[in-house]
Design an enzyme around this catalytic site. Structure first.
Site, PDB file in Angstrom:
ATOM      1  CG  HIS A  62      -8.362   2.253   2.096  1.00 47.95           C
ATOM      2  ND1 HIS A  62      -7.086   1.770   1.875  1.00 47.95           N
ATOM      3  CD2 HIS A  62      -8.320   2.869   3.301  1.00 47.95           C
ATOM      4  CE1 HIS A  62      -6.322   2.081   2.915  1.00 47.95           C
ATOM      5  NE2 HIS A  62      -7.055   2.739   3.794  1.00 47.95           N
TER       6      HIS A  62
ATOM      7  CG  ASP B 187      -5.167  -0.919   8.865  1.00 46.08           C
ATOM      8  OD1 ASP B 187      -4.586  -0.274   9.760  1.00 46.08           O
ATOM      9  OD2 ASP B 187      -5.035  -0.668   7.657  1.00 46.08           O
TER      10      ASP B 187
ATOM     11  CG  ASP C  60      -8.666  -0.308   4.999  1.00 45.27           C
ATOM     12  OD1 ASP C  60      -9.745   0.226   5.321  1.00 45.27           O
ATOM     13  OD2 ASP C  60      -7.648  -0.251   5.700  1.00 45.27           O
TER      14      ASP C  60
ATOM     15  CG  ASP D 299      -8.682   4.917   5.818  1.00 44.34           C
ATOM     16  OD1 ASP D 299      -9.143   4.084   6.609  1.00 44.34           O
ATOM     17  OD2 ASP D 299      -7.508   4.923   5.438  1.00 44.34           O
TER      18      ASP D 299
ATOM     19  CE  LYS E 110      -5.788   6.680   2.373  1.00 45.03           C
ATOM     20  NZ  LYS E 110      -5.955   6.315   3.777  1.00 45.03           N
TER      21      LYS E 110
ATOM     22  CD  GLU F 136      -4.641  -1.314   2.333  1.00 45.62           C
ATOM     23  OE1 GLU F 136      -5.423  -0.742   3.113  1.00 45.62           O
ATOM     24  OE2 GLU F 136      -3.517  -1.730   2.693  1.00 45.62           O
TER      25      GLU F 136
ATOM     26  CG  ASP G 225      -7.333   3.686   9.819  1.00 41.39           C
ATOM     27  OD1 ASP G 225      -7.502   2.509   9.496  1.00 41.39           O
ATOM     28  OD2 ASP G 225      -6.774   4.519   9.083  1.00 41.39           O
TER      29      ASP G 225
ATOM     30  CD1 TRP H 256      -2.813   1.679   0.694  1.00 43.23           C
ATOM     31  CD2 TRP H 256      -1.245   2.519   2.050  1.00 43.23           C
ATOM     32  NE1 TRP H 256      -3.171   2.972   0.989  1.00 43.23           N
ATOM     33  CE2 TRP H 256      -2.224   3.516   1.821  1.00 43.23           C
ATOM     34  CE3 TRP H 256      -0.160   2.831   2.875  1.00 43.23           C
ATOM     35  CZ2 TRP H 256      -2.147   4.790   2.390  1.00 43.23           C
ATOM     36  CZ3 TRP H 256      -0.085   4.096   3.436  1.00 43.23           C
ATOM     37  CH2 TRP H 256      -1.071   5.059   3.192  1.00 43.23           C
TER      38      TRP H 256
ATOM     39  CG  HIS I 181      -5.875  -4.232   5.971  1.00 42.43           C
ATOM     40  ND1 HIS I 181      -4.847  -3.320   5.864  1.00 42.43           N
ATOM     41  CD2 HIS I 181      -5.272  -5.444   6.098  1.00 42.43           C
ATOM     42  CE1 HIS I 181      -3.687  -3.948   5.903  1.00 42.43           C
ATOM     43  NE2 HIS I 181      -3.921  -5.241   6.042  1.00 42.43           N
TER      44      HIS I 181
END
Length: 416
Positions: free
Chosen positions: A260, A324, A257, A292, A225, A223, A294, A182, A284
């Protein structure tokens, strides 16, 4: 086995669900525990700020400052959570002997020897991530897509080194290593060239995955984004780019993810689409709030839907699952523990769902009964099944673990 669980088991049995089998199946499904929650993605190879379009917020006391502190904290989380685990590392968590240092393009397996010892003692495999952020050799926000040959080649060598380290992890633990690529490469404002950076990125990944490795034991992923801080207008590794790269390069897995993507895109819907074509994918698991961000994974609707799709698609052995997120605003041990337990709850909920019965109703066009049963399932005594799973795994049930976190904070974290 408690009487409460015995009663719950009978209730589920009437719905066509074998809760004992569900518990046994979940015990064999590994989930990767991400090391970077413990120290706010700082790592051990630099003193600079976190860069690459990501940011950790909060200053709750007690973050891990050394490898030993981080390992101690991970041990605490392992004790408080049920289920089979892998360890997920970033390259920035290399551990150097006193007076030693290797830049990221020169990293070697020996710099992760202590992590291998840690994992082997606990019967864990290791997943790995090259660290394409928080480094001085990022030029204009670009790494593998940089037009500067010297910069780009540095990061290609870093990726190759990580392939070799991943092979080392797999050989030492005997468990396949998922190595995720990533990058945060992108531009703050409207680009004049969107294709050029992607062509350079494609070539760079191809050079990295050409590094010799056993494809049965090292599983490279790409990955995507949407955007990040400082790269709001253009992201090189977009969803379309990474998905098509994985689809056209043998042995490369797509990694999703769930933070993302655009806010209206649901990864739960993407899982069965990708499993239709890919023998194996990676995931993820996070909790995005508007983007994003997290946040700590919770037992919320989308988390449950993702787990349902994995189970419905018979994907527990085909989906490489990893957490993640990184929250520095609350106790980090608690953040880890809540997130891991929440994902375990979601998986167990999915395993305790009469999926075949519901599929049959859908295929028969009986949507009235399907809706009724889907609503009835929500009131099944899942809590007793979860408690039994925790007891069988030797982990505390809900309501019994947080006092241990508070005691650990008082005795250990508050003194850092």
């Amino acid at each position: 086995m408690s009487n409460y669980y015995k009663e719950a088991r009978e209730v589920y049995k009437r719905m066509g669900v074998d809760t004992d089998a569900a518990i046994a199946k979940l015990k064999e499904a590994p989930v990767s525990l991400h090391c970077w929650q413990g120290d706010d993605v700082t790592g051990f190879d630099h003193d600079g700020p976190l860069t690459g379009g990501i940011q950790t917020t909060g200053n709750y006391p007690g973050k891990a400052r050394t490898p030993q502190e981080l390992m101690d904290d991970i041990d605490m989380v392992i004790r408080l959570t049920p289920g089979k685990k892998k360890l997920n590392l970033h390259a920035s968590y290399a551990i150097f002997e006193e007076g030693e240092f290797a830049d990221r393009d020169k990293l070697e397996p020996k710099h992760f020897k202590k992590w291998v010892e840690f994992a082997k003692e606990r019967g864990m495999g290791i997943d790995f991530n090259p660290t394409f952020f928080s480094h001085d050799n990022i030029k204009d926000g670009l790494t593998l897509s940089s037009p500067d040959d010297e910069v780009r080649n540095f990061w290609i060598e870093h990726g190759k080194a990580c392939i070799r380290i991943s092979q080392y992890f797999a050989e030492e633990t005997g468990i396949p290593c998922v190595m995720n690529i990533w990058i945060g490469d992108g531009l703050k404002d409207i680009p004049a060239d969107r294709m050029g950076p992607r062509e350079r990125y494609k070539d760079a990944i191809e050079q990295i995955i050409a590094e010799p490795h056993n494809p049965e034991m090292v599983k490279p992923c790409v990955e995507s984004k949407v955007f990040g801080i400082g790269v709001e207008s253009y992201t090189v590794g977009s969803g379309e780019f990474t998905l098509l790269f994985a689809a056209t390069h043998e042995g490369v897995l797509p990694l999703m993810d769930n933070g993302h993507y655009h806010p209206t895109e649901m990864v739960s819907d993407k899982i069965p689409a990708l499993l239709t074509y890919f023998p194996e994918i990676a995931l993820h698991i996070t909790r995005p709030v508007r983007w994003d961000s997290d946040h700590v994974v919770l037992y919320d609707d989308e988390t449950k839907e993702m787990a349902k799709e994995i189970v419905r698609c018979d994907g527990l052995q085909r989906v490489n699952m990893a957490l993640d997120y990184f929250d520095a605003g609350i106790n980090r041990i608690s953040a880890w523990t809540v997130g891991f337990r929440s994902w375990q709850k979601a998986l167990l909920t999915a395993l305790c769902t009469p999926n075949e019965r519901l599929k049959a109703l859908q295929n028969a066009g009986n949507f009235t009964e399907l809706m009724v049963q889907q609503e009835d399932i929500k009131m099944l005594p899942f809590g007793e099944v979860w408690n039994e799973y925790c007891r069988q795994c030797g982990a505390p049930v809900d309501g019994q673990w947080f006092d241990e976190v508070k005691a650990y904070e008082e005795k250990v974290l508050s003194r850092r």
